[in-house]
Design a protein around this motif. Structure first.
Motif, mmCIF file in Angstrom:
data_model
loop_
_atom_site.group_PDB
_atom_site.id
_atom_site.type_symbol
_atom_site.label_atom_id
_atom_site.label_comp_id
_atom_site.label_asym_id
_atom_site.label_seq_id
_atom_site.Cartn_x
_atom_site.Cartn_y
_atom_site.Cartn_z
ATOM 1 N N UNK A 196 0.860 -1.174 0.000
ATOM 2 C CA UNK A 196 0.000 0.000 0.000
ATOM 3 C C UNK A 196 0.898 1.226 0.000
ATOM 4 N N UNK A 197 0.639 2.167 -0.912
ATOM 5 C CA UNK A 197 1.509 3.333 -1.003
ATOM 6 C C UNK A 197 0.768 4.625 -1.222
ATOM 7 N N UNK A 198 1.367 5.703 -0.727
ATOM 8 C CA UNK A 198 0.813 7.034 -0.975
ATOM 9 C C UNK A 198 1.872 8.084 -0.661
ATOM 10 N N UNK A 199 1.988 9.065 -1.531
ATOM 11 C CA UNK A 199 2.917 10.178 -1.341
ATOM 12 C C UNK A 199 4.339 9.705 -1.039
ATOM 13 N N UNK A 200 4.777 8.670 -1.734
ATOM 14 C CA UNK A 200 6.137 8.194 -1.568
ATOM 15 C C UNK A 200 6.382 7.343 -0.348
ATOM 16 N N UNK A 201 5.332 7.024 0.407
ATOM 17 C CA UNK A 201 5.452 6.154 1.581
ATOM 18 C C UNK A 201 4.827 4.800 1.243
ATOM 19 N N UNK A 202 5.506 3.707 1.634
ATOM 20 C CA UNK A 202 5.056 2.367 1.222
ATOM 21 C C UNK A 202 5.028 1.406 2.394
ATOM 22 N N UNK A 203 3.936 0.646 2.462
ATOM 23 C CA UNK A 203 3.766 -0.363 3.494
ATOM 24 C C UNK A 203 3.612 -1.735 2.835
ATOM 25 N N UNK A 204 4.660 -2.551 2.819
ATOM 26 C CA UNK A 204 4.498 -3.925 2.340
ATOM 27 C C UNK A 204 3.784 -4.735 3.421
ATOM 28 N N UNK A 205 2.830 -5.553 3.017
ATOM 29 C CA UNK A 205 2.090 -6.347 3.991
ATOM 30 C C UNK A 205 2.804 -7.676 4.242
ATOM 31 N N UNK A 206 2.214 -8.786 3.876
ATOM 32 C CA UNK A 206 2.799 -10.078 4.250
ATOM 33 C C UNK A 206 2.923 -10.976 3.020
ATOM 34 N N UNK A 207 4.034 -11.705 2.871
ATOM 35 C CA UNK A 207 4.107 -12.666 1.766
ATOM 36 C C UNK A 207 3.214 -13.863 2.057
ATOM 37 N N UNK A 208 2.367 -14.203 1.094
ATOM 38 C CA UNK A 208 1.475 -15.351 1.259
ATOM 39 C C UNK A 208 1.822 -16.413 0.221
ATOM 40 N N UNK A 209 1.691 -17.645 0.639
ATOM 41 C CA UNK A 209 2.032 -18.791 -0.200
ATOM 42 C C UNK A 209 0.803 -19.229 -0.976
ATOM 43 N N UNK A 210 0.955 -19.366 -2.308
ATOM 44 C CA UNK A 210 -0.174 -19.702 -3.177
ATOM 45 C C UNK A 210 -0.041 -21.084 -3.817
ATOM 46 N N UNK A 211 0.861 -21.908 -3.286
ATOM 47 C CA UNK A 211 1.059 -23.228 -3.864
ATOM 48 C C UNK A 211 2.291 -23.247 -4.757
ATOM 49 N N UNK A 212 2.695 -24.434 -5.158
ATOM 50 C CA UNK A 212 3.863 -24.580 -6.012
ATOM 51 C C UNK A 212 3.477 -24.536 -7.489
ATOM 52 N N UNK A 213 4.389 -24.073 -8.306
ATOM 53 C CA UNK A 213 4.168 -24.096 -9.751
ATOM 54 C C UNK A 213 4.048 -25.545 -10.217
ATOM 55 N N UNK A 214 3.314 -25.744 -11.276
ATOM 56 C CA UNK A 214 3.128 -27.097 -11.796
ATOM 57 C C UNK A 214 2.952 -27.046 -13.302
ATOM 58 N N UNK A 215 3.326 -28.133 -13.955
ATOM 59 C CA UNK A 215 3.163 -28.209 -15.402
ATOM 60 C C UNK A 215 1.694 -28.254 -15.794
ATOM 61 N N UNK A 216 0.839 -28.623 -14.837
ATOM 62 C CA UNK A 216 -0.596 -28.657 -15.122
ATOM 63 C C UNK A 216 -1.194 -27.254 -15.172
#
Length: 379
Positions: A196-216
Motif C-alpha cells: 500500500x503506497x501514498x505520497x512516496x510512503x510504502x507499506x508492504x504487507x505479508x508474503x502469502x504462499x499460493x502453492x507450487x508451480x506445476x506443469x498442469x
C-alpha cells in the motif's frame, strides 16, 4: 467527508470501515444489477468508462476517489482520469499513475522493469510465429529447453498462458497468436505480496504462499493458500523489502500486488508480475496482519496513512484460505467481511466460494478449519 467509489463489487469489503469513520459514500457502477449498491449513501448507474465517474466526483464535490476495479482493461483509462482530476480539481484518486499501470499491464515491459532494478527474472524470449519451422529451430531461437511458459503481453487470471514440455503445444499456441513471450519454467513456490503506497510512503504487507508451480498450470485460486510464508532459507522480511523496492521504483500508489516465485533448489526469488488493482490475496493479507488492504485505501483518503504507525500495528496471525465451492458451515459473525468479532470470512460467488481463516498459531488455524468444514487440511 465524502468519497466516491468506482465499482460496487468489492464495496462490501470496506463498507463497515467507511461507516465506522462516518464517511459519506457514493458509488458509480455501470451494472444496475451489481451487488452492494445499497450499502453506500448514494449510487449512480453510469456508462462504462471514466468520464461519468469524473463528472459525478466533481458535481458531488467529493474529497477523494477510490477505484474498486478488479480487472485490468479499465486501468489505463482510470490512470488518465486520475492525472486529469488531480491536476484540475485537486481530487486525489487512490490508485496508481499511468506510468505504473503501463508497466504493470504489459508483461514484456514488466520484465524489463524488473531487470532494470536488478531483480531476478525467468530467462525469456519474444518469438514470432514465423521465427521457426520445427522444434530444433524453436529451441535454437529460444536459447533454453523445455518446460516453458508461453504468454501474451497483456492478460490476467491465467488467460492466454500455456505451460508445456511439448513442441506440439507450441505449434497449437501459435495457431492462435502471432507472437508470444516464452519464459523458462521455474519450479518453486508461488508467493504474492501486497504493498500500500501514498505520497512516496510504502507499506508492504505479508508474503502469502499460493502453492507450487506445476506443469498442469493449476490456477492459485483453486489451491489451498496460507500466510505468512514459512520457507526455512528465506526470511519473510526479505520478501517485504523486495516488494517495497518494486513499489518505490514503480512509483505506485494505492494498492498493488506482485507475484514472485521462490526456487527452493536455487534459493532464489524470481519476480514475475505486478498488478495495480485490488489483490486476490487481500483476505489472506488481512487475516495475517490485521490490516485490511482496501480499508487502508479508505484511511489514505481520510488522511490517516502513517507507515511507521501501521508497521507497529501489524499483527502476526496465521491464516489459511480454502476453496470450498458452496460454504455450508456456521455463518460468520457480523460484520461478515471483518475480523472484528470472528476468526473467518467467507467470500466469492456461489459455487466458487473460499473461506479465509485466521488463528494465533498454525495449529489453531487448522483446528478452526476442521471445525468449519469437517476436513483436516494438515496433509
Amino acid at each position: 467527508m465524502k468519497v466516491l467509489f468506482i465499482g460496487s463489487r468489492l464495496y462490501d469489503d470496506l463498507a463497515y470501515h467507511v461507516d465506522e469513520l462516518g464517511i459519506e459514500s457514493i458509488i458509480t457502477e455501470s451494472n444496475e444489477e451489481a451487488p452492494h449498491l445499497d450499502l453506500a449513501s448514494k449510487y449512480y448507474i453510469v456508462p462504462r468508462g471514466m468520464d461519468k465517474p469524473m463528472e459525478v466526483a466533481i458535481e458531488e464535490k467529493v474529497d477523494a476517489i477510490i477505484p474498486l476495479i478488479g480487472i485490468d482493461p479499465p486501468l489505463k483509462d482510470l490512470a488518465i482520469m486520475k492525472e486529469k482530476i488531480e491536476k484540475e480539481n485537486n481530487i486525489p484518486v487512490i490508485s496508481s499513475n499511468f506510468n505504473a499501470v503501463d508497466i504493470a499491464s504489459d508483461k514484456i515491459k514488466t520484465k524489463e522493469f524488473f531487470k532494470s532494478i536488478g531483480l531476478n527474472v525467468p530467462e525469456a524470449k519474444v518469438l514470432n510465429k514465423d521465427d521457426f519451422s520445427n522444434e530444433g529451430e524453436f529451441l535454437e531461437k529460444l536459447g533454453f529447453q523445455f518446460p516453458i511458459v508461453l504468454k501474451q503481453g497483456e492478460g490476467q487470471g491465467g488467460k492466454d498462458i500455456c505451460i508445456t514440455s511439448q513442441f506440439e503445444d507450441v505449434l497449437q499456441y501459435f495457431e492462435s497468436f502471432n507472437q508470444a513471450l516464452v519464459e523458462n519454467f521455474i519450479e518453486g513456490a508461488e508467493v504474492s505480496i501486497e504493498v500500500i503506497g501514498w505520497n512516496g510512503e510504502y507499506l508492504p504487507l505479508v508474503p502469502v504462499y499460493k502453492g507450487d508451480t506445476s506443469l498442469e498450470g493449476i490456477h492459485p485460486i483453486k489451491r489451498l493458500r496460507y500466510g505468512p510464508c514459512d520457507f526455512e532459507a528465506i526470511d519473510n522480511e526479505e520478501f517485504r523489502q523486495l516488494a517495497k523496492k518494486i513499489a518505490v521504483n514503480l512509483g505506485s500508489e494505492g494498492t498493488i500486488d506482485m507475484d514472485l516465485i521462490y526456487s527452493r533448489e536455487e534459493n532464489k526469488v524470481y519476480a514475475i508480475e505486478i498488478n495495480t488493482r485490488p489483490s486476490g490475496t487481500r483476505y489472506l493479507s488481512y487475516a495475517t496482519t490485521g490490516l485490511s488492504p482496501l480499508g487502508l485505501l479508505v484511511d489514505i483518503a481520510a488522511g490517516n496513512f502513517d507507515v511507521k504507525d501501521l508497521e507497529n500495528k501489524i499483527k502476526h496471525y496465521y491464516s489459511l484460505e480454502i476453496p470450498i465451492g458452496d460454504y455450508e458451515g456456521p455463518a460468520p459473525n457480523e460484520p461478515v467481511k471483518e475480523y472484528v468479532n470472528g476468526n473467518f470470512i467467507v467470500h466469492g460467488p456461489k459455487g466458487y466460494q473460499r473461506i479465509t481463516i485466521r488463528g494465533n498459531t498454525r495449529e489453531e488455524t487448522y483446528e478452526i478449519a476442521k471445525e468449519l468444514t469437517g476436513n483436516d487440511y494438515r496433509s
